[in-house]
Design a protein around this motif. Sequence first.
Motif, PDB file in Angstrom:
ATOM      1  N   GLY C 162       0.839  -1.201   0.000  1.00  0.00           N
ATOM      2  CA  GLY C 162       0.000   0.000   0.000  1.00  0.00           C
ATOM      3  C   GLY C 162       0.871   1.246   0.000  1.00  0.00           C
ATOM      4  N   LEU C 164       3.849   1.590  -1.135  1.00  0.00           N
ATOM      5  CA  LEU C 164       4.453   1.741  -2.455  1.00  0.00           C
ATOM      6  C   LEU C 164       3.530   2.552  -3.380  1.00  0.00           C
ATOM      7  N   THR C 165       2.263   2.120  -3.429  1.00  0.00           N
ATOM      8  CA  THR C 165       1.305   2.823  -4.283  1.00  0.00           C
ATOM      9  C   THR C 165       1.116   4.261  -3.829  1.00  0.00           C
ATOM     10  N   MET C 166       0.978   4.425  -2.515  1.00  0.00           N
ATOM     11  CA  MET C 166       0.678   5.752  -1.997  1.00  0.00           C
ATOM     12  C   MET C 166       1.853   6.712  -2.227  1.00  0.00           C
ATOM     13  N   ARG C 168       4.256   6.463  -4.449  1.00  0.00           N
ATOM     14  CA  ARG C 168       4.384   6.752  -5.878  1.00  0.00           C
ATOM     15  C   ARG C 168       3.346   7.802  -6.270  1.00  0.00           C
TER      16      ARG C 168
ATOM     17  N   PHE D 330      -2.246   8.145  -5.224  1.00  0.00           N
ATOM     18  CA  PHE D 330      -1.991   8.382  -3.810  1.00  0.00           C
ATOM     19  C   PHE D 330      -3.161   7.903  -2.967  1.00  0.00           C
ATOM     20  N   GLY D 333      -3.492   4.083  -2.779  1.00  0.00           N
ATOM     21  CA  GLY D 333      -2.622   3.474  -1.785  1.00  0.00           C
ATOM     22  C   GLY D 333      -3.086   3.761  -0.372  1.00  0.00           C
TER      23      GLY D 333
END
Lengths: 530, 325, 352, 352
Positions: C162, C164-166, C168, D330, D333
């Motif tokens: 999570g 990582l996605t956030m 990025r 963002f 995530g």
Amino acid sequence: MGVPVVEAVGVTKRFGATVALREAGITVEAGESHALVGRNGAGKSTLVSLLTGLQQPDAGSIRFAGEPAPAVGDTAAWRGKVACVYQRSTVVPDLTVAENLFLNRQSVNRQSSNRQGGSALRPIRWRALRARAAELLAEYGVDVDPGARIARLTVEQRQFVEIARALSFGARFIVLDEPTAKLDARGIERLFAKLRELQAQGVAFLFISHHLQEVYDLCTRVTVFRDARHILTAPVAELGHDALVEAMTGESGAPAPAGTVGMVRAGRSDAGRGAALLEVDGLTLPGSFADVSLTVCAGEVVGLAGATASGCVQLGETVAGLHRPRGGRIAVGGRGLRPGDIPAALSAGVGFVPEDRHLQGLVANRSVAENATLTVTDQLGPYGTVLPARTRAFARRMIDDLDIRTPDAVTPVAALSGGNQQKVVVARALATEPRVLVAIRPTNGVDVKSKEFLLGRFRRHADEGHAALIVSDELDDLRGCDRVVAMFHGRVAAEFPAGWSDDQVVAAMEGLTTSEQHETKERSAHGGHD
Amino acid sequence: NRGSSTGSSSAAAGKPAIGIDLPRADSDFWNSYAQYLRGDISSQALNTLPISSSQNDITKLVANVQVFENTGAKAIVMAPQDTGAIASTLDQLAAKNIPVVSVDTRPDKGKVYMVVRADNRAYGTKACQFLGQQLHGKGKVAEFEGDLTSVNGRDRSEAFASCMKQNFPGIQVFPLTTNWDGSVASSKLQTTLAQNPDLNGIYMQAGGVFLQPTLALLQQKGLLKPAGTPGHITIISNDGIPQEFDAIRKGQIDATISQPADLYAKYALFYAEAAAAGKTFQPGPTDHGSTIIQLPNGLEDQLPAPLVTKANVDDKSLWGNSVTG
Amino acid sequence: MAATTDAGSTASGAAAPSAATATAAAPTGRRIDLARYRDLSLVPVLLVLGVIGFIVSPAFLTSANLLGVAQQSTELSLLVLGEALILITGKMDLSLESTIGVGPVVAMWLVLPSHGGRFQGLGLLPTWTAIPLCLLTGALIGAVNGFLILKLRLNGFIVTLGGLTMLRGLQVALSQGQSIVEVPNSFLYLGETSWLGAPAAVWICLVLFAVGGAALAWLRHGRALYAIGGNAEAARTAGIRVDRITWSVLVVGSVLAAFAGVLYTGHYGSISADQGSGWIFQVFAATVIGGVSLNGGKGTLFGALTGVLTLQLVVNVMTLAGVPPLWNQFLNGAIIIVALVISRYASGEKQE
Amino acid sequence: MAATTDAGSTASGAAAPSAATATAAAPTGRRIDLARYRDLSLVPVLLVLGVIGFIVSPAFLTSANLLGVAQQSTELSLLVLGEALILITGKMDLSLESTIGVGPVVAMWLVLPSHGGRFQGLGLLPTWTAIPLCLLTGALIGAVNGFLILKLRLNGFIVTLGGLTMLRGLQVALSQGQSIVEVPNSFLYLGETSWLGAPAAVWICLVLFAVGGAALAWLRHGRALYAIGGNAEAARTAGIRVDRITWSVLVVGSVLAAFAGVLYTGHYGSISADQGSGWIFQVFAATVIGGVSLNGGKGTLFGALTGVLTLQLVVNVMTLAGVPPLWNQFLNGAIIIVALVISRYASGEKQE
Ligand SMILES: Nc1ncnc2c1ncn2[C@@H]1O[C@H](COP(=O)(O)OP(=O)(O)OP(=O)(O)O)[C@@H](O)[C@H]1O
Ligand SMILES: Nc1ncnc2c1ncn2[C@@H]1O[C@H](COP(=O)(O)OP(=O)(O)OP(=O)(O)O)[C@@H](O)[C@H]1O
Ligand SMILES: [Mg+2]
Ligand SMILES: [Mg+2]
């Protein structure tokens, strides 16, 4: 007697450079209850893994009732011939009790409940399964919810699940590898009653234990292994305790058998006591124990006796900083301990031998040296360094000191036999030269000689001016203590000075404060034969 | 597939070596580009180093360029999909006097000999104008954006957005980020359709990625009406691959902007050869219907990117009509 | 899992140690315990790659090429260093792949002026603070990960996935998806300069690996990582402050990733919006083929470094060999599997 | 991982029954074992998302929208089904993300004619064999993975990571990097048709999940997966053929992934060269937030399915809410992390 149920001839098994079994053999007759004894690392568990098809012998043959053993890997065929309670846990912690009991035969119905498998497409009837599990457990007097996950059971309950499962296969031959190590007195009684019942039905047993008294109580013949070899097989009745120990150790004139470990304490008296090193005052840990007070003085070995639910283990763990107590005070050498802080306890001089070596004691894939020095990494070099040379030297000292049988100091501790692993845990605790040593069931799985040795080592530690608190329900462990404190249901029930009788202590552990109880005979016999 | 590196026949032996890196191997557009490259290399008997592929990863591109450098490249053709992170590599190549032709993207910094690309902002503007006219300045339009970190995608999005705002304020735009992923586009379009069943138009920034998933979805929803019939959703795509032309012919979509893969390949090699030979160019119109403009860090040949509609879809000069295989 | 070593056991069988007699244990010492050398198991793979490279192209063995490979490995190797420490401690951090990008972007956002350039920052702090800010961002990310994993007891794999996605996403949002090109020189320096004829980044990496390796081998707290990864509960009862050390390791890992971001920025001359994107697979591949166990408690930094070099050399040799682009990825994967097989048989140990 | 004991857990430890005192056993039965409900822990999250969706847009609760979400979940959910089975057995397979693409491509390569279309196949087999061939390819991939993991005893994570790269490369090589558009109708049918007003793929997935869930709950071999994942050694001693079953599960997982490829192709109308690329993160995220443990032996298919739906609903609600593109990732995530926190407290269990 007819064909033996199992016959292993000339089996050899190597693990790398280690020869675990060298042309050893064993013969178990039908209906017989056969003991297998030997020191730690003698090859007993290895033989078990060969007899139950977990591993293949490098040489030699195994026959069941005259027929060659099934191929390794054909587990189903093996299960039909032999059931086993392994030394290491073989339950699946996240499955329920009921399912563990009937693993891989969940859908078999009652009539054929002994067999493996069953149709792959027959759905499992969970309600019926739980009912059958409850019935099965009731036979052993174990009252647990069959729907509970194994992970939530106590060590002893788990052991009963394993035992009940092995015995329920209906095999004519059952192997039990140290089944009593995790049971308390009543548990052992119940197990033995059940075993005798099966024995009467003609089931044969191979029984492994380091409690020789159990061998005398239960078995008709005994086989001794030493150094990976078969030494002798004889009727139990013809082999005295000393002769048996001599066969195991290979040392003639075997000194102190289990019952006389207390002799090490020769000539100690209260006069030898120094200042109070460990003071526990009104300590309370909700759900485990309440308002416990206890003092251990320099030069003293104190036993803390209690059954599984007495809270004595938790008390020991609390002293070592594993739990944060709700109330009360612990002081070491007069200084109060920060509650629930293991490093603080360690630096205040508390050494700790945890209850479960696999879970709390050892980093299995790291070396003996590293495990033995885990608590003293601050002493092995300047500026927070750990110098390999000093580590090795330190570890060698511990290995010599505790007589740990290991190929060398860099061997991963997982490759040691159970008893020697236990010694590594003790080494780790003693490495800090603790002012107060707290040892929980320190002789768990350790052979007679080593047990004697370890207890003697604790005594020596006390004689050097330190204190030791041994938490155990085994009378053998407590025999050498200066005092024994018995706990029952979270409270101190009684305290006995040296010279106590087994009956007194057992009665106190079971919550019977009057000492005229007779029912405790069994337990005392178990502990203190001779 | 082999043979990409075998352009160096005997005729090519004397020519300067050219290093070529492909940005990716898994997209229709870039594969067409690669095919044109190979064709041109063998027909012109050029001397090329083994063609490498950087799988859309700038670090691989830099590693490959380094290999070109070490194996004697006199000019390098690349298509850096990350226009920032190529900067120091360009400086390094400039220091070694190895000219660089950048295809499709315009590096932010660092010296380039020539940028060969069509104007991505023009794509966005053309798409906006086409949709605006078709919808008569009002309605709802979904826009499949590429990856927010891609320059080309960003240029198209920005130009499209600003043109819409300026010229067609009556059109409501739903920008959908897709990371160049057809399934993401499809699911977001499905959601948008649930919310706005009266959607009138779609602008997809890359036909190669979005065309089939979009057609499949509209088909399933019964919204794939031929152009001209009521309820038809006006669709303009971008790329100019043969599948788009087929869809235009069938009336499934209305237009596409042909990003000239053939010209990309042709002029990439042309300028690489010229660079290796030490020629120079000046800003201004060229002999092939394009304009060279001056950039702070080099020149850019802005190749024409024609709008393809039903009217000119069969034009043989469009690369999508002549692609082999 | 069971370390069965059979080679030579027959020969030594006669002299094999008996459990009861300590002296008999000696022969084991003489036998080569292959499992101990699992950290070297990629060395044969590297040699094979070297020979292939030499055959394939004369350019392979030039210092320009080899230094190039070394420099290209630097950023990845720092992530691998961080991940190896974290894996040895028995945890996982996927978000390193975003930290390498978001660290520099946050730093730029704080120091770059709010007008003038293409990228608009806040201009809150002086330019020289860029590198410290970047590292600080890394530390913060590591600390938050630690909080979520150790205090809230969330699953580390998924939390950091999570994350990582956030992160990025945060990077895309802050940089508006653009590359940041006007980076202060102080920030670029380390990644682009050369010392003693080799890129500074290579020296820095070597030093960091050496320091890390030495810490793991000879420092008290370094050794604790193995104990924690091997059996956290046993480490705890031995008086090791498990949570505190684990937390520190997570922070160190993220700081290293942020620092990799600094080197990356200097190396490639700008901060791209998808800097590091997709690297985490490479990081895991390098770390694990280098002998670090995903289950914790096993592996060395040297092994991890050979893992990085293997992956990079594969790419280098394939480019030199002129593998057709369409077959590039296929071969890449195939070589990883072959390398695994070689290293498994070279170390003689089953991989769990 | 570390089972830290605090006052609370000790309390339960002590209150736990002792075999010696039969009466003390009762508490275990009465206390609610929250861990049993960990599979439901995402249900509150789904409800929260539903409420937000309802507030955000009236279109949310329309059948078109919800069926759309369901259909978009189908391919991912099949991968999740496969991965959940594999994880429960205590293994991992990253290569599923490539199998979804390479399965269909291999099938097309074998059945499509060698001239005529833009994509040149071998034309070896009749068109109707496309689906069986695709599934067979999946089975083959699973079998090879099983061979590498179980026979050569290579590390599963890394083997399948290598496999992922290699298979993706094979797909690119076979398809020459192009999308394959001229797919036979038989191959498209399942993915594009509707039965009883809902996409056929949705029905198929539901059936497969129900069958899988039932097998895991009520069949001996299904239960064996939990035993193997929970304690492979114990499973072996109970007579379960651990390797054989694990191998079957790996094959089934890959077949499911190949079948997901069939549905994908029908759903999106063509086989794109990067079909499924990058999905494995999503697969893991869905499976693990759905309560399946990465360490094996825990979790249910129902939980995994709620994981998929959660991820898809998040995207759906964000699209409906018109989240600005720059903040999209963002938020995505951030929401995963929040969902993790909610589900951790809803289940009351530490995630290891
Ligand atoms: N898998 C293995 N790898 C290496 N050595 C092993 C292995 N299993 C057993 N050994 C070694 O074989 C010898 C015999 O071990 P075994 O477990 O059979 O002893 P044991 O008699 O059961 O001892 P204990 O009483 O302590 O349980 C020991 O020296 C042990 O270290
Ligand atoms: N990974 C391993 N490497 C080497 N030997 C092993 C390994 N795992 C188990 N063994 C051997 O298997 C035997 C049995 O292991 P186990 O852990 O049950 O020891 P144990 O005494 O004797 O355990 P416990 O008494 O606590 O149940 C030991 O002798 C040990 O040497
Ligand atoms: Mg044993
Ligand atoms: Mg033992």
